[in-house]
Design a protein around this motif. Structure first.
Motif, PDB file in Angstrom:
ATOM      1  N   GLY A   1       0.809  -1.209   0.000  1.00 37.56           N
ATOM      2  CA  GLY A   1       0.000   0.000   0.000  1.00 37.56           C
ATOM      3  C   GLY A   1       0.840   1.255   0.000  1.00 37.56           C
ATOM      4  O   GLY A   1       1.651   1.466  -0.891  1.00 37.56           O
ATOM      5  N   GLU A   2       0.711   2.048   1.045  1.00 34.07           N
ATOM      6  CA  GLU A   2       1.355   3.358   1.110  1.00 34.07           C
ATOM      7  C   GLU A   2       2.765   3.326   1.691  1.00 34.07           C
ATOM      8  O   GLU A   2       3.418   4.362   1.777  1.00 34.07           O
ATOM      9  N   VAL A   3       3.250   2.157   2.088  1.00 37.56           N
ATOM     10  CA  VAL A   3       4.559   2.071   2.739  1.00 37.56           C
ATOM     11  C   VAL A   3       5.457   1.107   1.961  1.00 37.56           C
ATOM     12  O   VAL A   3       5.049   0.008   1.614  1.00 37.56           O
ATOM     13  N   ARG A   4       6.699   1.555   1.735  1.00 36.88           N
ATOM     14  CA  ARG A   4       7.719   0.719   1.103  1.00 36.88           C
ATOM     15  C   ARG A   4       8.983   0.799   1.944  1.00 36.88           C
ATOM     16  O   ARG A   4       9.317   1.854   2.474  1.00 36.88           O
ATOM     17  N   VAL A   5       9.701  -0.326   2.037  1.00 37.15           N
ATOM     18  CA  VAL A   5      10.926  -0.403   2.833  1.00 37.15           C
ATOM     19  C   VAL A   5      11.964  -1.144   2.009  1.00 37.15           C
ATOM     20  O   VAL A   5      11.648  -2.132   1.351  1.00 37.15           O
TER      21      VAL A   5
END
Length: 119
Positions: free
Chosen positions: A70-74
């Motif tokens: 969704g709105e978070v990438r790591v």
């Protein structure tokens, strides 16, 4: 179960900024884990009213290889850094951490989650 709260220093850049990450000073960021609210989630509090909640497993996966939901990438950034990217209707914020701080936080969350519940 006990709440884990850890402060870390990170470099933050927003998509409206023109300054490169390395040119900016580090700012305090708070990492939180409250197993009573959601044992699978962590929260990252950025300066100001910005707080993001996402899965603990996403952070763990993203420290080894690019991961997103969704709105978070790591993703890992070199051998000692990790990047967390947050997307919202206001834009994108990229936060660069020392990987050791995130790993220390994750270890503390797993210890807290393993503690028996007091009655």
């Amino acid at each position: 179960m006990s709440v884990v709260e850890q402060y870390a220093r990170a470099h933050i850049v927003k998509d409206t900024d023109v300054t490169v990450l390395e040119e900016r000073g580090a700012v305090p960021v708070v990492l939180r884990y409250d197993p009573d609210i959601d044992p699978r989630a962590i929260r990252v509090g950025l300066p100001g009213p910005h707080e993001w909640t996402f899965s603990r497993s996403l952070l763990e996966q993203g420290l080894r290889a690019p991961a997103g939901n969704g709105e978070v990438r790591v993703w890992p950034c070199g051998r000692v850094q990790a990047v967390v990217e947050f997307h919202s209707s206001q834009g994108v914020e990229v936060v660069q951490f020392d990987s050791k701080a995130l790993l220390r936080f994750l270890r503390r969350t797993y210890i807290a989650a393993a503690q028996p519940v007091a009655h």
